[in-house]
Motif scaffolding. Structure first.
Motif, mmCIF file in Angstrom:
data_model
loop_
_atom_site.group_PDB
_atom_site.id
_atom_site.type_symbol
_atom_site.label_atom_id
_atom_site.label_comp_id
_atom_site.label_asym_id
_atom_site.label_seq_id
_atom_site.Cartn_x
_atom_site.Cartn_y
_atom_site.Cartn_z
ATOM 1 N N ALA A 890 0.811 -1.222 0.000
ATOM 2 C CA ALA A 890 0.000 0.000 0.000
ATOM 3 C C ALA A 890 0.840 1.266 0.000
ATOM 4 O O ALA A 890 0.370 2.325 -0.417
ATOM 5 N N ASN A 891 2.072 1.213 0.470
ATOM 6 C CA ASN A 891 2.938 2.395 0.455
ATOM 7 C C ASN A 891 4.128 2.130 -0.476
ATOM 8 O O ASN A 891 3.993 2.190 -1.679
ATOM 9 N N ASP A 892 5.309 1.834 0.052
ATOM 10 C CA ASP A 892 6.488 1.555 -0.767
ATOM 11 C C ASP A 892 6.746 0.052 -0.799
ATOM 12 O O ASP A 892 6.569 -0.653 0.208
ATOM 13 N N GLY A 893 7.217 -0.410 -1.944
ATOM 14 C CA GLY A 893 7.631 -1.805 -2.000
ATOM 15 C C GLY A 893 8.886 -2.030 -1.179
ATOM 16 O O GLY A 893 8.922 -2.850 -0.263
ATOM 17 N N LEU A 894 9.946 -1.277 -1.490
ATOM 18 C CA LEU A 894 11.226 -1.355 -0.783
ATOM 19 C C LEU A 894 11.588 0.048 -0.333
ATOM 20 O O LEU A 894 11.665 0.968 -1.151
ATOM 21 N N ASP A 895 11.840 0.211 0.964
ATOM 22 C CA ASP A 895 12.154 1.526 1.537
ATOM 23 C C ASP A 895 13.518 1.440 2.229
ATOM 24 O O ASP A 895 13.673 0.721 3.225
ATOM 25 N N LEU A 896 14.506 2.181 1.693
ATOM 26 C CA LEU A 896 15.853 2.173 2.253
ATOM 27 C C LEU A 896 16.105 3.458 3.028
ATOM 28 O O LEU A 896 15.795 4.549 2.556
ATOM 29 N N SER A 897 16.703 3.314 4.222
ATOM 30 C CA SER A 897 17.126 4.466 5.015
ATOM 31 C C SER A 897 18.527 4.173 5.545
ATOM 32 O O SER A 897 18.716 3.204 6.273
ATOM 33 N N GLY A 898 19.492 4.999 5.163
ATOM 34 C CA GLY A 898 20.854 4.840 5.660
ATOM 35 C C GLY A 898 21.477 3.503 5.312
ATOM 36 O O GLY A 898 22.315 2.994 6.055
ATOM 37 N N SER A 899 21.120 2.918 4.171
ATOM 38 C CA SER A 899 21.561 1.564 3.823
ATOM 39 C C SER A 899 22.386 1.564 2.543
ATOM 40 O O SER A 899 22.320 2.491 1.736
ATOM 41 N N ARG A 900 23.173 0.484 2.371
ATOM 42 C CA ARG A 900 23.911 0.221 1.123
ATOM 43 C C ARG A 900 23.475 -1.148 0.620
ATOM 44 O O ARG A 900 23.699 -2.166 1.292
ATOM 45 N N LEU A 901 22.872 -1.163 -0.560
ATOM 46 C CA LEU A 901 22.219 -2.387 -1.001
ATOM 47 C C LEU A 901 22.440 -2.586 -2.498
ATOM 48 O O LEU A 901 22.510 -1.622 -3.271
ATOM 49 N N ARG A 902 22.513 -3.880 -2.885
ATOM 50 C CA ARG A 902 22.532 -4.267 -4.298
ATOM 51 C C ARG A 902 21.231 -5.024 -4.560
ATOM 52 O O ARG A 902 20.892 -5.960 -3.832
ATOM 53 N N LEU A 903 20.525 -4.608 -5.603
ATOM 54 C CA LEU A 903 19.210 -5.176 -5.918
ATOM 55 C C LEU A 903 19.234 -5.686 -7.346
ATOM 56 O O LEU A 903 19.569 -4.933 -8.272
ATOM 57 N N GLU A 904 18.871 -6.967 -7.539
ATOM 58 C CA GLU A 904 18.935 -7.564 -8.874
ATOM 59 C C GLU A 904 17.644 -8.304 -9.196
ATOM 60 O O GLU A 904 17.014 -8.906 -8.322
ATOM 61 N N SER A 905 17.286 -8.259 -10.479
ATOM 62 C CA SER A 905 16.244 -9.121 -11.056
ATOM 63 C C SER A 905 14.995 -9.190 -10.189
ATOM 64 O O SER A 905 14.509 -10.269 -9.826
ATOM 65 N N SER A 906 14.469 -8.027 -9.842
ATOM 66 C CA SER A 906 13.309 -7.969 -8.958
ATOM 67 C C SER A 906 12.201 -7.135 -9.585
ATOM 68 O O SER A 906 12.458 -6.282 -10.448
ATOM 69 N N ALA A 907 10.973 -7.381 -9.138
ATOM 70 C CA ALA A 907 9.808 -6.731 -9.740
ATOM 71 C C ALA A 907 8.970 -6.067 -8.653
ATOM 72 O O ALA A 907 8.850 -6.560 -7.532
ATOM 73 N N PHE A 908 8.359 -4.932 -9.037
ATOM 74 C CA PHE A 908 7.508 -4.156 -8.137
ATOM 75 C C PHE A 908 6.216 -3.865 -8.882
ATOM 76 O O PHE A 908 6.241 -3.228 -9.948
ATOM 77 N N GLU A 909 5.098 -4.290 -8.342
ATOM 78 C CA GLU A 909 3.822 -4.150 -9.027
ATOM 79 C C GLU A 909 2.772 -3.582 -8.077
ATOM 80 O O GLU A 909 2.658 -4.014 -6.927
ATOM 81 N N ASP A 910 2.032 -2.579 -8.558
ATOM 82 C CA ASP A 910 0.865 -2.038 -7.846
ATOM 83 C C ASP A 910 1.217 -1.527 -6.449
ATOM 84 O O ASP A 910 0.479 -1.749 -5.474
ATOM 85 N N CYS A 911 2.358 -0.855 -6.325
ATOM 86 C CA CYS A 911 2.703 -0.222 -5.050
ATOM 87 C C CYS A 911 1.925 1.077 -4.915
ATOM 88 O O CYS A 911 1.764 1.824 -5.883
ATOM 89 N N GLY A 912 1.461 1.368 -3.709
ATOM 90 C CA GLY A 912 0.569 2.511 -3.518
ATOM 91 C C GLY A 912 1.238 3.860 -3.629
ATOM 92 O O GLY A 912 0.590 4.856 -3.936
ATOM 93 N N GLU A 913 2.554 3.945 -3.348
ATOM 94 C CA GLU A 913 3.247 5.235 -3.435
ATOM 95 C C GLU A 913 4.491 5.128 -4.306
ATOM 96 O O GLU A 913 4.553 5.687 -5.384
ATOM 97 N N LYS A 914 5.505 4.387 -3.872
ATOM 98 C CA LYS A 914 6.752 4.275 -4.629
ATOM 99 C C LYS A 914 7.125 2.803 -4.733
ATOM 100 O O LYS A 914 6.995 2.042 -3.765
ATOM 101 N N GLY A 915 7.607 2.421 -5.895
ATOM 102 C CA GLY A 915 8.154 1.076 -6.012
ATOM 103 C C GLY A 915 9.369 0.934 -5.120
ATOM 104 O O GLY A 915 9.436 0.066 -4.257
ATOM 105 N N ILE A 916 10.354 1.838 -5.317
ATOM 106 C CA ILE A 916 11.588 1.828 -4.531
ATOM 107 C C ILE A 916 11.807 3.240 -3.991
ATOM 108 O O ILE A 916 11.775 4.218 -4.744
ATOM 109 N N SER A 917 12.065 3.350 -2.687
ATOM 110 C CA SER A 917 12.370 4.634 -2.060
ATOM 111 C C SER A 917 13.763 4.547 -1.451
ATOM 112 O O SER A 917 14.028 3.678 -0.617
#
Length: 1007
Positions: A890-917
């Protein structure tokens, strides 16, 4: 009787003639009529030779007004106008939208211009007035998003000043408006005005001809070389040489003594040295016998002149300060600042009777700096030697020999020295020793104008007034080489228990309530927009020629009144207390006495109490003062002496407070108030506004916290749901209904295998301080569920331990809620290494389905489905996510705060605000990503950096969005190497300061 206006009748024929003429012109469509109408709409244009555009007329793709063509005439709109019928309207769009603009050539050298425009916009709008130049050696680009005036119809005026240098003129200057395209915005009454123009006849710099013979000049050169070698200039009686000074044509030069002047090496710049000049005999120039000639940059140009003018207007003694051209042996050295020395003529000219001017001997201060340079090669602002402590500085008058020769002056000097010593030792309050009103004015003006260099103890000068038997400050040297750029007033946090600086003068001043009340009152007055506007208006006629004379030689210097005033308003915003946020209180159970603590960064006066919010209030027998809340960042900014220990609360209110008899500070945090008192009534000392805050008691301390209570439970034992063997706990296969909190202390390992189901009902849940290992199979996953929806979370607080979850399904869980202790994730891990593979998080009833905090994460093929807010909230983590899906979050699919991340081969569908924040200084590298049907695809904010390669967007309102949301962070950056977008309404939005690289295209937020 009916009275008629004969004059009106007599004018009628002329009125009719004028009307007929104008109608004829309108009928013929003559440009003259248009020009007349346009001029009527200008209503206050400062110069008919400069452009004004009311957006009323178009000529092809341009606006036309008078002799000027303005860009983007196709933005003309009849929907809204401030004057006339039309305005310039910028519509929403994916890129920057540009409106009225004009190109100006042949602007006057040495002139200050102002561009202005009226804007009507929504809160979402981000639009600007801009000025840029091209050509010349110093091109500029300025923008202004903030308004200064607003009319009754909601239009606000943007204003921006720019200076055309005397040399290396720009080829052209462009003035225009633009928006970032996020919402509609209207512009009207666009204007460029001439504010100030240099005219040779307006102001002639005084010319001083200084003559120094060759041997004397060589002596000064040798002294300068010694100073450059030592890192400081030290002077004494033997450093004076003879010379002559001439300031009038056809008159003989006057004999003088002259030496190098200054302490730091900025006074000894190549080709522009600073001099101390003393006319001998009865010689005077501009009412001065002794004065300094120095590079204007050593006192920061016009800033120092304005400071002195403000002190003078407010009745504070100050040295004469102005500008002159200096010639040395016939060769012009350019513009110099002239600063008066401390002599009796200074006080007599400002309406005071002759009396000594005293200082604290600063030789120890400079000896300490010299020793640092000799031993360490540089000066550290954190190091203070004992020789530089104010308490060890001798008190002495200027020109002690002359003072000693005059018995009356010598006697006054002794009394003046005694007053300083009484204050320094804390024997009497400031009100017994100083002209308190003028002392408060001196400090408040220096504080408001960011001239804190004048308040350093080695720069303080005091005049002894023989009439009042009090000391008055003499203001000078406010800026050194520039403003101190503090973001707080001096007193902020100073009067709190952590705020002492024993080696500085304010240590006692800011603990004297009489001084503090006066100082805060003046701080409130001098920082008000009305005072600042009135002051700048009062000095404008004299400021203009001096400013322009400075700009001829120093075009890089600029005093921007608007920016100066705005920086003061930011500090002023912290001055007055905010109702509801100023006090914390609790009642002593043994006596019923209220214990109060002031949370404001300034001291407060408790005046009384009220029983109703808006009802009458009862004053206390005497107002009670409460010290300011300690604020360590601001204290550090004021440069606390590292040798001074912080005072504790008892010492502050006891021993130190007693140094100033009857100063009115409250006994540590206590006030006698009746039992039915419901509202505190208080104010900022020295100010009129009275504030109220509801008097509510803080919760009493408890013996245990909710976490302590849970972990105080007995150690786990084997039962029907699990088996305990040593330090291993394993859930048994099968379905277990659990109606209690399972608590696993540290030092265990918690396990579950295929076919295990934990059904948390009636508020049951799991809290573990040990790692967990849950391992299911595709056909037999581990199921963590809550059939009645009351499951109290799956929370693992096992720092520095590794947990693993494979083929685990979490569903219908709430986040942990236990007696006020709450989490945000239905599943929470903190401080751990977490390996997740083929897990499902669905139908959760929490802010986050999964929340990892300070973890190292390795995730493969996980699914987040139907979550009421964020799917995965990743706070301060590192790691990788591969092959995962985020659907219907309903809001964000993935929400990062102060993080270091590698994201591969992933899908985001019908998120209410942001797919990735991506926010709060996060780093994200993402590859092969698909985002569908979300208002925003990828958002990068608050000093975060992201790289995206092969990202596919479809059916999104916005694709890539970059902005700064939180003031403590900075702008964002995103690099998109390959992307594909389908049905994306707005591909990108980039706020000012942020940067988007889209393939080979670089997009800056200010573009």
């Amino acid at each position: 009787m009916i009275l008629t206006d004969r004059r009106k009748k007599e004018r009628l024929p002329l009125v009719w003639l004028a009307a007929i003429l104008l109608l004829s012109l309108a009928f013929l469509g003559l440009p003259v009529f248009r020009a007349l109408q346009s001029s009527w709409l200008r209503a206050g244009m400062k110069s008919p030779d400069l452009p004004f555009c009311g957006a009323e007329y178009r000529e092809g793709k341009f606006f036309r007004d008078g002799a000027y063509l303005f860009d983007n005439g196709d933005t003309q709109s009849p929907q809204r106008a401030r004057t006339g019928r039309y305005s310039c309207r910028l519509l929403p769009g994916q890129e920057m939208q540009f409106g009225i603009g004009v190109r100006l050539e042949n602007l006057k050298p040495g002139s200050l211009y102002e561009a202005s425009v009226w804007r009507f916009s929504s809160p979402r709008d981000r639009s600007y007035l801009a000025v840029r130049s091209e050509g010349g050696n110093d091109p500029f680009y300025l923008t202004q998003p903030f308004s200064y005036d607003r009319d009754e119809n909601g239009w606000e005026q943007l204003r921006l000043q720019f200076f055309i240098p005397f040399r290396d003129l720009p080829a052209f200057t462009q003035v225009y408006v633009f928006s970032d395209g996020r919402d509609s915005v209207y512009f009207d009454d666009f204007e460029v005005s001439l504010l100030r123009s240099y005219q040779e006849s307006e102001f002639e710099l005084p010319v001083l001809d200084l003559y120094i013979d060759k041997p004397s000049l060589e002596k000064l050169e040798k002294k300068r070389a010694e100073a450059l070698q030592a890192g400081l200039l030290e002077t004494g009686p033997a450093d004076w040489v003879k010379g002559k000074l001439k300031w009038k044509e056809n008159e003989s030069p006057a004999p003088i003594r002259v030496r190098l002047k200054g302490d730091w090496l900025d006074h000894l710049n190549q080709g522009k040295w600073s001099f101390r000049v003393a006319l001998t005999g009865d010689g005077f120039w501009n009412g001065m016998q002794t004065f300094s000639l120095q590079h204007p940059g050593t006192r920061y140009f016009l800033h120092e002149w304005l400071l002195h003018e403000c002190w003078k207007q407010e009745g504070v003694l100050t040295t004469g300060y102005d500008f002159a051209e200096l010639r040395l042996n016939g060769e012009s050295l350019g513009l110099y600042a002239v600063e008066e020395h401390f002599e009796k003529y200074l006080v007599e000219r400002q309406g005071r009777r002759e009396g000594p001017i005293l200082k604290l001997d600063e030789s120890g201060f400079w000896d300490g700096l010299k020793q640092q340079i000799e031993l360490a090669g540089a000066v550290s602002p954190e190091i203070r030697l004992q020789s530089s402590n104010i308490n060890n500085a001798a008190i002495e008058p200027f020109d002690p020999d002359k003072t000693a020769e005059n018995p009356e002056l010598a006697s006054m000097s002794l009394r003046a020295g005694s007053l300083i010593e009484q204050f320094r030792q804390g024997l009497r309050p400031a009100s017994n020793l100083f002209d308190l009103d003028r002392l408060a004015r001196f400090f408040a003006i220096a504080d408001v104008m960011d001239a804190h260099h004048s308040t350093a103890w080695h720069n303080l000068r005091f005049y002894y007034n023989p009439i009042t038997d009090r000391l008055e400050p003499v203001g000078f040297d406010g800026y050194g080489t520039g403003p101190s750029n503090r973001t707080a007033f001096m007193i902020q946090g100073y009067t709190g228990p952590d705020g002492r600086k024993p080696a500085e003068l304010p240590d006692l001043l800011f603990r004297d309530t009489a001084f503090v009340a006066s100082y805060l009152g003046y701080l409130n007055r001098y920082s008000s927009p009305d005072f600042l506007s009135s002051f700048f208006e009062s000095v404008s006629a004299e400021r203009l020629p001096r400013e322009l004379a400075l700009l001829r030689e120093y075009p890089q210097y600029s005093f921007r009144e608007q920016e100066f005033t705005r920086s003061i308003q930011y500090k002023r915003a912290m001055l007055l207390p905010q109702e509801g946020y100023s006090w914390v209180a609790d009642r002593a159970p043994e006596t019923g006495t209220w214990r109060l603590r002031n949370l404001h960064y300034f001291p407060l006066q408790l005046l009384g109490y009220a029983r109703e919010k808006n009802g009458p209030w009862t004053p206390l027998p005497a107002p009670i003062w409460f010290p300011a809340a300690p604020d360590r960042p601001l204290l550090l900014e004021t440069g606390r002496d590292s040798s001074g220990a912080w005072a504790d609360l008892e010492n502050f209110h006891g021993k130190s407070g007693a140094l100033v008899a009857g100063n009115g500070w409250a006994e540590p945090g206590r006030a006698e108030l009746p039992a039915d008192a419901a509202w505190l009534v208080y104010r900022l000392p020295g100010s009129d506004p009275v504030f109220r805050q509801k008097l509510t008691s803080s919760p009493p301390p408890v013996s245990t916290t909710p976490r302590q209570e849970l972990f105080d439970r007995p150690l786990p034992r084997s039962d029907a749901k699990w088996q305990v063997q040593g330090r291993s706990i394993r859930f048994l296969k099968g379905r277990h209904a659990i109606a209690e909190m399972i608590v696993v202390p540290e030092g265990y390992t918690l396990e579950a295998g295929p076919g295990t189901t934990l059904d948390f009902i009636s508020g049951g849940g799991l809290l573990s301080a040990s790692p967990v290992h849950l391992s299911g199979r595709p056909e037999e996953p581990v199921l963590i569920t809550s059939s009645d929806g009351s499951g109290n979370g799956f929370t693992v607080l096992a720092p520095n331990a590794a947990s693993s979850l494979e083929y685990v399904v979490f569903e219908r869980l709430r986040a942990l809620q236990w007696k006020g202790w709450t989490q945000t994730g239905a599943v929470t891990f903190s401080g751990a290494e977490v390996r997740l593979a083929d897990c499902i998080f669905r139908f959760t009833n929490s802010e986050d389905a999964l929340n990892l905090v300070q973890c190292k994460v390795d995730m493969d093929r996980c699914l987040f489905l139907d979550t009421p807010s964020d799917g995965f909230d990743c706070d301060f983590c590192t790691g990788e996510i591969r092959g995962s899906s985020f659907k219907k979050c309903a809001n964000d699919g993935l929400d990062l705060s102060g993080s270091r991340l590698r994201l591969e081969s992933s899908a985001f569908e019908d998120c209410g605000e942001k797919g990735i924040s991506v926010g709060e200084r996060s780093d994200l590298a993402c590859f092969d990503i698909r985002i569908e049907r979300s208002p925003t695809g990828l958002a990068v904010k608050d000093h975060s950096v992201a790289i995206a390669d092969h990202i596919e967007l479809s059916d999104c309102a916005a694709g890539f969005v970059l902005f700064q949301k939180k003031p403590e962070y900075g702008p964002a950056r995103l690099v998109v190497r390959n992307h594909k977008s389908t049905n994306v309404k707005r591909l990108f939005s980039v706020q000012k300061g942020s940067t988007l690289q889209l393939g080979e295209r670089l997009i800056r937020g200010e573009d």
